[in-house]
Design a protein around this motif. Structure first.
Motif, PDB file in Angstrom:
ATOM      1  N   PHE A   1      -6.471   8.418  -3.044  1.00  0.00           N
ATOM      2  CA  PHE A   1      -6.057   7.013  -3.042  1.00  0.00           C
ATOM      3  C   PHE A   1      -4.588   6.888  -2.674  1.00  0.00           C
ATOM      4  O   PHE A   1      -4.204   6.009  -1.897  1.00  0.00           O
ATOM      5  CB  PHE A   1      -6.314   6.388  -4.417  1.00  0.00           C
ATOM      6  CG  PHE A   1      -5.914   4.950  -4.509  1.00  0.00           C
ATOM      7  CD1 PHE A   1      -6.680   3.960  -3.928  1.00  0.00           C
ATOM      8  CD2 PHE A   1      -4.748   4.583  -5.159  1.00  0.00           C
ATOM      9  CE1 PHE A   1      -6.305   2.627  -3.999  1.00  0.00           C
ATOM     10  CE2 PHE A   1      -4.357   3.261  -5.244  1.00  0.00           C
ATOM     11  CZ  PHE A   1      -5.150   2.278  -4.659  1.00  0.00           C
ATOM     12  N   GLY A   2      -3.760   7.772  -3.204  1.00  0.00           N
ATOM     13  CA  GLY A   2      -2.332   7.725  -2.897  1.00  0.00           C
ATOM     14  C   GLY A   2      -2.052   7.999  -1.438  1.00  0.00           C
ATOM     15  O   GLY A   2      -1.287   7.276  -0.788  1.00  0.00           O
ATOM     16  N   LEU A   3      -2.685   9.039  -0.893  1.00  0.00           N
ATOM     17  CA  LEU A   3      -2.483   9.352   0.524  1.00  0.00           C
ATOM     18  C   LEU A   3      -3.016   8.243   1.424  1.00  0.00           C
ATOM     19  O   LEU A   3      -2.359   7.842   2.390  1.00  0.00           O
ATOM     20  CB  LEU A   3      -3.153  10.680   0.869  1.00  0.00           C
ATOM     21  CG  LEU A   3      -2.446  11.931   0.373  1.00  0.00           C
ATOM     22  CD1 LEU A   3      -3.321  13.157   0.612  1.00  0.00           C
ATOM     23  CD2 LEU A   3      -1.107  12.097   1.052  1.00  0.00           C
ATOM     24  N   ALA A   4      -4.216   7.758   1.108  1.00  0.00           N
ATOM     25  CA  ALA A   4      -4.804   6.693   1.925  1.00  0.00           C
ATOM     26  C   ALA A   4      -3.955   5.428   1.869  1.00  0.00           C
ATOM     27  O   ALA A   4      -3.726   4.776   2.897  1.00  0.00           O
ATOM     28  CB  ALA A   4      -6.231   6.403   1.452  1.00  0.00           C
ATOM     29  N   SER A   5      -3.476   5.066   0.688  1.00  0.00           N
ATOM     30  CA  SER A   5      -2.631   3.876   0.552  1.00  0.00           C
ATOM     31  C   SER A   5      -1.341   4.033   1.336  1.00  0.00           C
ATOM     32  O   SER A   5      -0.900   3.109   2.016  1.00  0.00           O
ATOM     33  CB  SER A   5      -2.293   3.619  -0.919  1.00  0.00           C
ATOM     34  OG  SER A   5      -3.436   3.321  -1.644  1.00  0.00           O
ATOM     35  N   PHE A   6      -0.738   5.205   1.252  1.00  0.00           N
ATOM     36  CA  PHE A   6       0.503   5.441   1.970  1.00  0.00           C
ATOM     37  C   PHE A   6       0.283   5.358   3.484  1.00  0.00           C
ATOM     38  O   PHE A   6       1.029   4.694   4.201  1.00  0.00           O
ATOM     39  CB  PHE A   6       1.086   6.801   1.592  1.00  0.00           C
ATOM     40  CG  PHE A   6       2.365   7.109   2.311  1.00  0.00           C
ATOM     41  CD1 PHE A   6       3.531   6.470   1.953  1.00  0.00           C
ATOM     42  CD2 PHE A   6       2.383   8.004   3.351  1.00  0.00           C
ATOM     43  CE1 PHE A   6       4.718   6.730   2.623  1.00  0.00           C
ATOM     44  CE2 PHE A   6       3.555   8.280   4.030  1.00  0.00           C
ATOM     45  CZ  PHE A   6       4.730   7.645   3.669  1.00  0.00           C
ATOM     46  N   LEU A   7      -0.767   6.010   3.977  1.00  0.00           N
ATOM     47  CA  LEU A   7      -1.038   5.998   5.418  1.00  0.00           C
ATOM     48  C   LEU A   7      -1.411   4.597   5.913  1.00  0.00           C
ATOM     49  O   LEU A   7      -0.952   4.158   6.964  1.00  0.00           O
ATOM     50  CB  LEU A   7      -2.135   7.010   5.762  1.00  0.00           C
ATOM     51  CG  LEU A   7      -1.749   8.469   5.553  1.00  0.00           C
ATOM     52  CD1 LEU A   7      -2.953   9.370   5.788  1.00  0.00           C
ATOM     53  CD2 LEU A   7      -0.585   8.866   6.451  1.00  0.00           C
ATOM     54  N   MET A   8      -2.246   3.892   5.136  1.00  0.00           N
ATOM     55  CA  MET A   8      -2.600   2.525   5.523  1.00  0.00           C
ATOM     56  C   MET A   8      -1.378   1.622   5.518  1.00  0.00           C
ATOM     57  O   MET A   8      -1.168   0.825   6.434  1.00  0.00           O
ATOM     58  CB  MET A   8      -3.640   1.948   4.556  1.00  0.00           C
ATOM     59  CG  MET A   8      -5.055   2.046   5.050  1.00  0.00           C
ATOM     60  SD  MET A   8      -6.222   1.314   3.889  1.00  0.00           S
ATOM     61  CE  MET A   8      -5.714  -0.369   3.790  1.00  0.00           C
ATOM     62  N   GLY A   9      -0.581   1.746   4.490  1.00  0.00           N
ATOM     63  CA  GLY A   9       0.612   0.914   4.392  1.00  0.00           C
ATOM     64  C   GLY A   9       1.583   1.170   5.517  1.00  0.00           C
ATOM     65  O   GLY A   9       2.137   0.239   6.110  1.00  0.00           O
TER      66      GLY A   9
ATOM     67  N   PHE B   1       0.828  -1.204   0.000  1.00  0.00           N
ATOM     68  CA  PHE B   1       0.000   0.000   0.000  1.00  0.00           C
ATOM     69  C   PHE B   1       0.864   1.257   0.000  1.00  0.00           C
ATOM     70  O   PHE B   1       0.570   2.232  -0.682  1.00  0.00           O
ATOM     71  CB  PHE B   1      -0.951   0.028   1.202  1.00  0.00           C
ATOM     72  CG  PHE B   1      -2.218  -0.747   0.995  1.00  0.00           C
ATOM     73  CD1 PHE B   1      -3.130  -0.351   0.033  1.00  0.00           C
ATOM     74  CD2 PHE B   1      -2.484  -1.858   1.762  1.00  0.00           C
ATOM     75  CE1 PHE B   1      -4.312  -1.057  -0.157  1.00  0.00           C
ATOM     76  CE2 PHE B   1      -3.657  -2.570   1.586  1.00  0.00           C
ATOM     77  CZ  PHE B   1      -4.581  -2.173   0.623  1.00  0.00           C
ATOM     78  N   ALA B   2       1.939   1.248   0.772  1.00  0.00           N
ATOM     79  CA  ALA B   2       2.821   2.413   0.840  1.00  0.00           C
ATOM     80  C   ALA B   2       3.471   2.679  -0.518  1.00  0.00           C
ATOM     81  O   ALA B   2       3.543   3.826  -0.961  1.00  0.00           O
ATOM     82  CB  ALA B   2       3.888   2.218   1.916  1.00  0.00           C
ATOM     83  N   VAL B   3       3.918   1.635  -1.188  1.00  0.00           N
ATOM     84  CA  VAL B   3       4.544   1.794  -2.502  1.00  0.00           C
ATOM     85  C   VAL B   3       3.532   2.327  -3.512  1.00  0.00           C
ATOM     86  O   VAL B   3       3.840   3.235  -4.297  1.00  0.00           O
ATOM     87  CB  VAL B   3       5.176   0.465  -2.978  1.00  0.00           C
ATOM     88  CG1 VAL B   3       5.544   0.517  -4.451  1.00  0.00           C
ATOM     89  CG2 VAL B   3       6.397   0.141  -2.137  1.00  0.00           C
ATOM     90  N   ILE B   4       2.312   1.791  -3.502  1.00  0.00           N
ATOM     91  CA  ILE B   4       1.271   2.284  -4.412  1.00  0.00           C
ATOM     92  C   ILE B   4       1.010   3.762  -4.150  1.00  0.00           C
ATOM     93  O   ILE B   4       0.928   4.572  -5.076  1.00  0.00           O
ATOM     94  CB  ILE B   4      -0.028   1.455  -4.271  1.00  0.00           C
ATOM     95  CG1 ILE B   4       0.182   0.053  -4.830  1.00  0.00           C
ATOM     96  CG2 ILE B   4      -1.189   2.148  -4.992  1.00  0.00           C
ATOM     97  CD1 ILE B   4      -0.956  -0.903  -4.538  1.00  0.00           C
TER      98      ILE B   4
ATOM     99  N   VAL C   1       1.616   6.855  -6.860  1.00  0.00           N
ATOM    100  CA  VAL C   1       0.544   7.761  -7.279  1.00  0.00           C
ATOM    101  C   VAL C   1       0.915   9.210  -6.974  1.00  0.00           C
ATOM    102  O   VAL C   1       0.777  10.096  -7.819  1.00  0.00           O
ATOM    103  CB  VAL C   1      -0.794   7.380  -6.612  1.00  0.00           C
ATOM    104  CG1 VAL C   1      -1.846   8.458  -6.828  1.00  0.00           C
ATOM    105  CG2 VAL C   1      -1.290   6.055  -7.158  1.00  0.00           C
ATOM    106  N   LEU C   2       1.410   9.482  -5.776  1.00  0.00           N
ATOM    107  CA  LEU C   2       1.785  10.846  -5.408  1.00  0.00           C
ATOM    108  C   LEU C   2       2.943  11.359  -6.264  1.00  0.00           C
ATOM    109  O   LEU C   2       2.952  12.519  -6.685  1.00  0.00           O
ATOM    110  CB  LEU C   2       2.139  10.913  -3.927  1.00  0.00           C
ATOM    111  CG  LEU C   2       0.965  10.702  -2.967  1.00  0.00           C
ATOM    112  CD1 LEU C   2       1.462  10.637  -1.529  1.00  0.00           C
ATOM    113  CD2 LEU C   2      -0.071  11.785  -3.123  1.00  0.00           C
ATOM    114  N   ALA C   3       3.914  10.495  -6.547  1.00  0.00           N
ATOM    115  CA  ALA C   3       5.045  10.900  -7.387  1.00  0.00           C
ATOM    116  C   ALA C   3       4.596  11.213  -8.811  1.00  0.00           C
ATOM    117  O   ALA C   3       5.079  12.169  -9.429  1.00  0.00           O
ATOM    118  CB  ALA C   3       6.115   9.815  -7.391  1.00  0.00           C
ATOM    119  N   SER C   4       3.658  10.430  -9.346  1.00  0.00           N
ATOM    120  CA  SER C   4       3.190  10.690 -10.708  1.00  0.00           C
ATOM    121  C   SER C   4       2.426  12.002 -10.788  1.00  0.00           C
ATOM    122  O   SER C   4       2.527  12.730 -11.777  1.00  0.00           O
ATOM    123  CB  SER C   4       2.340   9.532 -11.230  1.00  0.00           C
ATOM    124  OG  SER C   4       1.128   9.441 -10.517  1.00  0.00           O
ATOM    125  N   LEU C   5       1.658  12.347  -9.750  1.00  0.00           N
ATOM    126  CA  LEU C   5       0.970  13.632  -9.728  1.00  0.00           C
ATOM    127  C   LEU C   5       1.980  14.787  -9.693  1.00  0.00           C
ATOM    128  O   LEU C   5       1.809  15.798 -10.366  1.00  0.00           O
ATOM    129  CB  LEU C   5       0.017  13.721  -8.541  1.00  0.00           C
ATOM    130  CG  LEU C   5      -1.244  12.860  -8.632  1.00  0.00           C
ATOM    131  CD1 LEU C   5      -2.006  12.903  -7.317  1.00  0.00           C
ATOM    132  CD2 LEU C   5      -2.132  13.302  -9.773  1.00  0.00           C
TER     133      LEU C   5
END
Length: 136
Positions: free
Chosen positions: A118-126, A14-17, A21-25
């Motif tokens: 989605f990127g923030l949530a994935s990072f925080l969950m991960g 999740f953190a990598v995803i 996403v954040l890096a691509s933005l």
């Protein structure tokens, strides 16, 4: 122990995803900064292309000492800009065929918000899963 390893793996995934996403933005924002020359363009017509019949505005403008006609790279289900309308767009100096149209970017704002969330949530969950702060 197997559960802990699984939680750490999911957390890292999740953190990598989220990071991707954040890096691509951010990369998109940096690329957009290259479009510095501002002009007013006229929509000559909307061509209907692609397999789903999407409308693509055709922009005509003067830049770098010549007239240019560029088809939008974005397709829309309906006409977001009517034929004959004037819009502001930006192009890259020495590459006037490369355009950025702010009004088109606004139509994709909902997608950007979704991916940012989605990127923030994935990072925080991960991070929470990997550190054992939340249960998987």
């Amino acid at each position: 122990m197997e559960i802990l390893e699984n939680d750490v793996f999911r957390g890292c995934l999740f953190a990598v995803i989220g990071i991707i996403v954040l890096a691509s933005l951010q990369l998109h924002r940096l690329r957009r900064a290259r479009y510095t020359e501002k002009v007013t363009a006229i929509i000559t017509h909307n061509c209907c292309g692609g397999s789903k019949g999407a409308y693509q505005p055709v922009y005509e403008y003067h830049g770098e000492g010549a007239n240019h006609r560029v088809v939008s790279r974005w397709g829309h289900r309906s006409r977001i800009i009517e034929d004959g309308a004037e819009v502001e767009l930006y192009y890259i100096p020495d590459r006037p065929e490369k355009i950025y149209v702010p009004i088109e970017a606004k139509t994709f704002l909902i997608y950007k918000i979704f991916f940012l969330f989605f990127g923030l949530a994935s990072f925080l969950m991960g991070t929470g899963l990997a550190l054992g702060l939340i249960d998987g």
